[in-house]
Structures are given as structure tokens and as C-alpha cells.
Design a protein around this motif. Structure first.
Motif, PDB file in Angstrom:
ATOM      1  N   VAL A 105      26.335  18.882  64.981  1.00 56.36           N
ATOM      2  CA  VAL A 105      25.128  19.121  65.773  1.00 56.36           C
ATOM      3  C   VAL A 105      25.077  18.172  66.960  1.00 56.36           C
ATOM      4  N   LEU A 106      25.293  16.888  66.706  1.00 54.57           N
ATOM      5  CA  LEU A 106      25.217  15.933  67.808  1.00 54.57           C
ATOM      6  C   LEU A 106      26.356  16.114  68.800  1.00 54.57           C
ATOM      7  N   CYS A 107      27.543  16.433  68.286  1.00 56.93           N
ATOM      8  CA  CYS A 107      28.664  16.724  69.183  1.00 56.93           C
ATOM      9  C   CYS A 107      28.308  17.856  70.135  1.00 56.93           C
ATOM     10  N   LEU A 144      17.148  13.569  63.523  1.00 57.93           N
ATOM     11  CA  LEU A 144      18.034  13.575  64.680  1.00 57.93           C
ATOM     12  C   LEU A 144      17.164  13.087  65.835  1.00 57.93           C
ATOM     13  N   THR A 145      17.480  11.925  66.388  1.00 53.34           N
ATOM     14  CA  THR A 145      16.551  11.284  67.311  1.00 53.34           C
ATOM     15  C   THR A 145      17.199  10.919  68.635  1.00 53.34           C
ATOM     16  N   VAL A 146      16.336  10.742  69.625  1.00 54.20           N
ATOM     17  CA  VAL A 146      16.726  10.307  70.961  1.00 54.20           C
ATOM     18  C   VAL A 146      15.758   9.211  71.383  1.00 54.20           C
ATOM     19  N   HIS A 147      16.271   8.162  71.989  1.00 58.51           N
ATOM     20  CA  HIS A 147      15.338   7.136  72.485  1.00 58.51           C
ATOM     21  C   HIS A 147      16.010   6.220  73.502  1.00 58.51           C
ATOM     22  N   SER A 183      20.514  22.232  65.914  1.00 60.78           N
ATOM     23  CA  SER A 183      20.271  21.886  64.500  1.00 60.78           C
ATOM     24  C   SER A 183      19.954  23.126  63.668  1.00 60.78           C
ATOM     25  N   SER A 184      19.216  24.058  64.241  1.00 55.67           N
ATOM     26  CA  SER A 184      18.900  25.290  63.501  1.00 55.67           C
ATOM     27  C   SER A 184      20.156  26.137  63.312  1.00 55.67           C
ATOM     28  N   LYS A 185      21.040  26.104  64.288  1.00 57.72           N
ATOM     29  CA  LYS A 185      22.302  26.846  64.194  1.00 57.72           C
ATOM     30  C   LYS A 185      23.126  26.390  62.995  1.00 57.72           C
ATOM     31  N   TYR A 186      23.086  25.085  62.717  1.00 57.11           N
ATOM     32  CA  TYR A 186      23.867  24.528  61.607  1.00 57.11           C
ATOM     33  C   TYR A 186      23.047  24.364  60.332  1.00 57.11           C
ATOM     34  N   GLY A 187      21.850  24.907  60.326  1.00 54.46           N
ATOM     35  CA  GLY A 187      21.051  24.918  59.115  1.00 54.46           C
ATOM     36  C   GLY A 187      20.403  23.605  58.735  1.00 54.46           C
TER      37      GLY A 187
END
Length: 282
Positions: free
Chosen positions: A175-177, A89-92, A129-133
Motif C-alpha cells: 500500500v505504501l509503495c 497508515l499515517t502522514v505527518h 488501502s481499500s484496494k489491498y483490503g
């Protein structure tokens, strides 16, 4: 107004957008070239789908301008491709540091970075991300790469990688939403807008520093770009100054990794002195 945009061609972008539409009320509007577009006035956002690939979204300023909409910045929802197959899961931010523009944008041109936005998206991705495993996904900044590069407003990519298996994963879409909506539901945090130099494509050290020291990164130039440019000092200086200037808010610090060549550090130290920026070797 903040514009959240994606491509019809992209299963990751479409999946994230679908989750966003389930989470907010969105009133249909007309944006030229868009296949679908709507506005949520509570969050002050527009969600828009276009048929073009996200790498070639250089037309965004024109279509929103034609619609009479003033955009403050863009978030592009996207897939991330990598032969490594690393789940991520990335940001740039966007830009081409070299004369090659194989994936959109113009040669030697950088998009306008938005360090606080990217920083908060990174923080939210870690949290959600940890919330959704999705603990097996790498959450990280990527270095500056690909188009679009010529937009007049800041543009930030948030992505799911690195294969079709991850692009269509519902948990990743959620997660991204949630990360995007959490970020857009409040003021962006205070942080130190920084230009990072060195390291690999997945910017692990800069990601860790952002999370631990509130350094928020705009453009990041990796070691493979430095190696490709070689000893062309004039070009390096031009690119360094572009990376520093193409940021809203303004860059306040240059952060250089220890393994970067001494002559590169000397150039950056001089630029930091001339521009009144903090200079760090880490």
C-alpha cells in the motif's frame, strides 16, 4: 530530485523500500553514509538506506550535498509506534513544539512542511488501502512531532503503525509503495496549504477536511501541546508564526477547531489578519 529514504533498523521502512525496488528500475549510486542508494531518472527520485534511526536523519542535507545532488524534498518511510495498538497508515511533518526533544530534532524547532505532498500521500493511502483490503487501518494525518527538524528542505513522514505485527505486513508495504509511487508519478495537486490547531494526536477532523475541502495541512498543533504550553503567550505566538512560516508552499489559511480556548483563537485571528491569511473555526 526527490529523495525517498529509510533506515536499516526499521522493518516497515525496509519492507516498503523492497516493494518500491520491485516496481521500478533503480541504478546504483554512491551517497555518503548510505548502506544502499539508487536513482530512477524517469521518476526523478533517489532511494537511499541509512543505518541511523529515521528520527536522527538531520544529516541528509549534508550527504546529498556532498554527492552533488540537489534535493527538492524528502519522503521518509517509517514505522509508527503507539501503545494503543491502533492499526494505521499515517502522514505527518516533523517538529518539537516544546523544550522537549525526546525523539530527535531540536527543542522549539519545526521541520519544513510540504502540504501538497502530504495531502496527496493521504489521498493515495485512502485509495490504495481499500484496494489491498486494509479497511481496518486508520488512514490519517498525525500532528507535528519528533525529528529531524533542522533540514533545509521539506521532510514528510509516511508510516505504518502501530506494532511489529503491522510493520512487517506485506500488504501494508505494498500500500505504501503504491501510494508513494502514485504520488511521485505526477504533479502535486492544487490545494490550500493550511496550519491546523487543536484536536488529538490522530488528526481526524483535519484529515476529513483535507479529503473533502482540499485543505492541505502542513504543521498541526494538537490540544495536548496547547495545554502543556499553558498561558505563555509569547511562546505560543512564536510557535504559531514558526508553524506558518516553515512551509513550502507558503501557508494560506489557519484552521482552528471549535474547542480551542478563546484566547488562543484571538491570537490566531490576529496573526491571520497581520499575515493576510484565511482564518477558519470549524
Amino acid at each position: 530530485m526527490r529523495a525517498v529514504v529509510y533506515s536499516s533498523l526499521d522493518p516497515a521502512g525496509k519492507g516498503i523500500a523492497s516493494e518500491i525496488l520491485k516496481s521500478i528500475t533503480c541504478k546504483a549510486i554512491n551517497i555518503p553514509k548510505s548502506k544502499f542508494s539508487c536513482v530512477n531518472e524517469e521518476l526523478n527520485i533517489i532511494l537511499a538506506e541509512f543505518i541511523e534511526d529515521v528520527l536522527y536523519f538531520d544529516f541528509l542535507d549534508d550527504v546529498f550535498g556532498t554527492a552533488g545532488i540537489k534535493v527538492n524534498y524528502y519522503i521518509i518511510l517509517s514505522r509508527h509506534s503507539a501503545t494503543s495498538g491502533i492499526k494505521s497508515l499515517t502522514v505527518h511533518h516533523t517538529g518539537n513544539f516544546t523544550g522537549k526533544a525526546l525523539y530527535g530534532g531540536r527543542p522549539y524547532e519545526l521541520g519544513i512542511a510540504n502540504p501538497p505532498l502530504a495531502y496527496e500521500l493521504l489521498r493515495q493511502l485512502v485509495k490504495v488501502s481499500s484496494k489491498y483490503g486494509l479497511n481496518d487501518f486508520k488512514v490519517t494525518y498525525e500532528v507535528t512531532h519528533h525529528g529531524p527538524t533542522s533540514l533545509e528542505k521539506p521532510v514528510t513522514f509516511v508510516e505504518i503503525g502501530s506494532s511489529e505485527r503491522e510493520w512487517v505486513l506485506k500488504e501494508a508495504h505494498k500500500v505504501l509503495c503504491e501510494a508513494v509511487l502514485n504520488t511521485l508519478s505526477k504533479d502535486l495537486p492544487k490545494c490550500t496549504p493550511s496550519f491546523g490547531v487543536g484536536g488529538p494526536h490522530y488528526a481526524k477532523i483535519f484529515s476529513e477536511r483535507a479529503l473533502n475541502y482540499t485543505e492541505c495541512y502542513g504543521h498541526i498543533m494538537p490540544r495536548y501541546i496547547i495545554k502543556e504550553i499553558g498561558n505563555n503567550t509569547e511562546l505560543l505566538i512564536k510557535l504559531f508564526r514558526s508553524a506558518i512560516s516553515r512551509s513550502i508552499p507558503s501557508t494560506k489559511a489557519i484552521v482552528v477547531l471549535k474547542k480551542v480556548r478563546k484566547n488562543i483563537k484571538d491570537i490566531l485571528r490576529r496573526i491571520s489578519y497581520e499575515e493576510g491569511l484565511e482564518y477558519k473555526v470549524v
